[in-house]
Design a protein around this motif. Structure first.
Motif, PDB file in Angstrom:
ATOM      1  N   VAL A  27      58.091  75.198  48.346  1.00 32.74           N
ATOM      2  CA  VAL A  27      58.030  73.844  48.909  1.00 32.74           C
ATOM      3  C   VAL A  27      57.326  72.904  47.932  1.00 32.74           C
ATOM      4  CG1 VAL A  27      57.079  72.412  50.765  1.00 32.74           C
ATOM      5  CG2 VAL A  27      58.122  74.625  51.299  1.00 32.74           C
ATOM      6  N   GLY A  28      56.205  73.385  47.373  1.00 36.06           N
ATOM      7  CA  GLY A  28      55.479  72.577  46.408  1.00 36.06           C
ATOM      8  C   GLY A  28      56.297  72.277  45.169  1.00 36.06           C
ATOM      9  N   PHE A  29      57.076  73.261  44.711  1.00 31.55           N
ATOM     10  CA  PHE A  29      57.938  73.053  43.544  1.00 31.55           C
ATOM     11  C   PHE A  29      58.990  71.998  43.839  1.00 31.55           C
ATOM     12  CE2 PHE A  29      61.706  74.199  40.985  1.00 31.55           C
ATOM     13  CZ  PHE A  29      61.155  74.041  39.716  1.00 31.55           C
ATOM     14  N   GLY A  30      59.549  72.042  45.057  1.00 34.15           N
ATOM     15  CA  GLY A  30      60.537  71.038  45.450  1.00 34.15           C
ATOM     16  C   GLY A  30      59.950  69.636  45.446  1.00 34.15           C
ATOM     17  N   LEU A  31      58.702  69.527  45.935  1.00 34.76           N
ATOM     18  CA  LEU A  31      58.028  68.225  45.932  1.00 34.76           C
ATOM     19  C   LEU A  31      57.782  67.735  44.508  1.00 34.76           C
ATOM     20  CD1 LEU A  31      55.447  68.722  48.826  1.00 34.76           C
ATOM     21  CD2 LEU A  31      57.232  66.965  48.738  1.00 34.76           C
ATOM     22  N   ALA A  35      59.184  64.444  42.772  1.00 32.52           N
ATOM     23  CA  ALA A  35      58.210  63.489  42.252  1.00 32.52           C
ATOM     24  C   ALA A  35      58.585  63.023  40.851  1.00 32.52           C
ATOM     25  CB  ALA A  35      56.819  64.112  42.246  1.00 32.52           C
ATOM     26  N   VAL A  36      59.259  63.879  40.087  1.00 37.21           N
ATOM     27  CA  VAL A  36      59.681  63.489  38.738  1.00 37.21           C
ATOM     28  C   VAL A  36      60.670  62.330  38.802  1.00 37.21           C
ATOM     29  CG1 VAL A  36      60.935  64.242  36.678  1.00 37.21           C
ATOM     30  CG2 VAL A  36      59.250  65.763  37.734  1.00 37.21           C
ATOM     31  N   ARG A 115      63.522  73.692  50.678  1.00 33.78           N
ATOM     32  CA  ARG A 115      64.038  72.409  50.191  1.00 33.78           C
ATOM     33  C   ARG A 115      63.615  71.249  51.081  1.00 33.78           C
ATOM     34  NH1 ARG A 115      70.269  74.345  48.825  1.00 33.78           N
ATOM     35  NH2 ARG A 115      69.755  75.693  47.054  1.00 33.78           N
ATOM     36  N   PHE A 116      62.995  71.566  52.199  1.00 29.04           N
ATOM     37  CA  PHE A 116      62.529  70.506  53.102  1.00 29.04           C
ATOM     38  C   PHE A 116      61.502  69.611  52.424  1.00 29.04           C
ATOM     39  CE2 PHE A 116      59.628  68.910  56.404  1.00 29.04           C
ATOM     40  CZ  PHE A 116      60.532  68.187  57.175  1.00 29.04           C
ATOM     41  N   ARG A 118      61.678  68.183  49.571  1.00 30.02           N
ATOM     42  CA  ARG A 118      62.375  67.017  49.004  1.00 30.02           C
ATOM     43  C   ARG A 118      62.738  66.019  50.101  1.00 30.02           C
ATOM     44  NH1 ARG A 118      64.337  67.791  43.734  1.00 30.02           N
ATOM     45  NH2 ARG A 118      65.835  66.118  44.094  1.00 30.02           N
ATOM     46  N   VAL A 119      63.108  66.547  51.270  1.00 32.52           N
ATOM     47  CA  VAL A 119      63.423  65.657  52.397  1.00 32.52           C
ATOM     48  C   VAL A 119      62.182  64.875  52.798  1.00 32.52           C
ATOM     49  CG1 VAL A 119      64.279  65.528  54.764  1.00 32.52           C
ATOM     50  CG2 VAL A 119      65.184  67.272  53.205  1.00 32.52           C
ATOM     51  N   LEU A 120      61.052  65.562  52.907  1.00 33.73           N
ATOM     52  CA  LEU A 120      59.800  64.920  53.302  1.00 33.73           C
ATOM     53  C   LEU A 120      59.402  63.834  52.325  1.00 33.73           C
ATOM     54  CD1 LEU A 120      57.332  64.826  55.153  1.00 33.73           C
ATOM     55  CD2 LEU A 120      56.288  66.612  53.738  1.00 33.73           C
ATOM     56  N   GLN A 121      59.525  64.123  51.040  1.00 32.47           N
ATOM     57  CA  GLN A 121      59.168  63.119  50.048  1.00 32.47           C
ATOM     58  C   GLN A 121      60.043  61.877  50.176  1.00 32.47           C
ATOM     59  OE1 GLN A 121      61.170  62.117  47.285  1.00 32.47           O
ATOM     60  NE2 GLN A 121      59.821  61.739  45.554  1.00 32.47           N
ATOM     61  N   SER A 122      61.339  62.077  50.402  1.00 34.62           N
ATOM     62  CA  SER A 122      62.267  60.952  50.524  1.00 34.62           C
ATOM     63  C   SER A 122      61.959  60.107  51.759  1.00 34.62           C
ATOM     64  CB  SER A 122      63.703  61.475  50.586  1.00 34.62           C
ATOM     65  OG  SER A 122      64.025  62.216  49.436  1.00 34.62           O
ATOM     66  N   VAL A 123      61.587  60.769  52.857  1.00 36.15           N
ATOM     67  CA  VAL A 123      61.231  60.043  54.080  1.00 36.15           C
ATOM     68  C   VAL A 123      59.999  59.171  53.840  1.00 36.15           C
ATOM     69  CG1 VAL A 123      60.379  60.302  56.442  1.00 36.15           C
ATOM     70  CG2 VAL A 123      62.276  61.727  55.636  1.00 36.15           C
TER      71      VAL A 123
END
Length: 262
Positions: A27-31, A35-36, A115-116, A118-123
């Motif tokens: 999850v952290g890697f996805g974030l 973030a990049v 992969r959630f 990435r969804v959280l970051q986008s929200v």
């Protein structure tokens, strides 16, 4: 069909949660990966106040809306791009023998809840951008519509990519460029691209309806390419047509498939 998908996805989620450290790291890697992409936008606006006529908040709005839909589609149906692996391994034969549709099984196979992130970051990006923009309520109704429309468009693209692998079984990278490339393309205002490209992604491959056309309506902006205002509201129609095309392509791919004999 939805119930079956949820049950299978929950099974994979429980399996992933059995290894909490690994799950948390993923999850952290996805974030971090998400973030990049965000950092690139922020770096651009550290050196300018506008990008092709759009402010930072407006670009972040377009980025957040598109990435919510893309990330959800990637999480839910992104594994369709691995259909060539199933064909080579013969596991597609097993899917065809089960009562659940092969499309559903291929989409949910090895479901990755991590992969959630990435969804959280986008929200978070979208909510922050909307707060900064203060969109009038008369136009705010388009925001959930454009996200839902974009989700259908991206899911259809993944279905088309999966269907193409019944023919291009040795070229999964080609279809990956098609799906993930579309996600990258929609992160920025289309005014940064050339007119011919924008025409192609409006009238051929309807990526303009992910966030560009409906986004212009939400932001109260005119299209610098001079497209008709009616296009702002045709996203659901474009998504439906693409979904029908994707369903037909998938069906033809299944009909074309010949068992490996395994």
């Amino acid at each position: 069909m939805v119930r079956t998908y949820v049950m299978l996805a929950w099974t994979w989620t429980r399996a992933a949660a059995a290894y909490p450290v690994s799950f948390t790291l993923m999850v952290g890697f996805g974030l971090m990966m998400a973030a990049v992409d965000l950092a690139v936008i922020l770096v651009v606006f550290a050196n300018t106040t506008a990008l092709a006529g759009f402010t930072r908040a407006e670009v972040l709005f377009l980025y957040g809306a598109a990435n919510i839909a893309f990330s959800v589609a990637d999480m839910c149906v992104g594994n369709l791009d691995k259909i060539s692996q199933h064909i080579k391994a013969g596991t597609l034969d097993t899917m065809l023998l089960k009562p659940a549709p092969a499309w559903l099984q291929a989409a949910v196979d090895r479901f990755t809840p991590s992969r959630f992130g990435r969804v959280l970051q986008s929200v978070i990006v979208l909510v922050t951008a909307l707060a900064a923009l203060d969109i009038p309520w008369q136009r705010a109704w388009m925001v959930p519509v454009m996200i839902a429309t974009a989700g259908v468009i991206f899911a259809s693209l993944w279905t088309l990519a999966g269907a193409a692998q019944f023919v291009l079984t040795d070229a999964p990278e080609v279809v990956n460029a098609f799906t993930y490339g579309s996600g990258q393309l929609t992160q920025y205002p289309f005014s940064v691209y050339g007119r011919d490209l924008v025409r192609g992604v409006t009238y051929v491959l309807p990526l303009a309806f992910v966030n560009w056309q409906p986004g212009l309506y939400v932001l109260g902006k005119d299209d610098p390419f001079g497209t008709p205002e009616a296009l702002r509201f045709l996203g659901p129609v474009a998504a439906l047509l693409l979904a029908l095309l994707a369903a037909l392509a998938w069906r033809q791919g299944i009909r074309r498939y010949r068992s490996t004999g395994s």
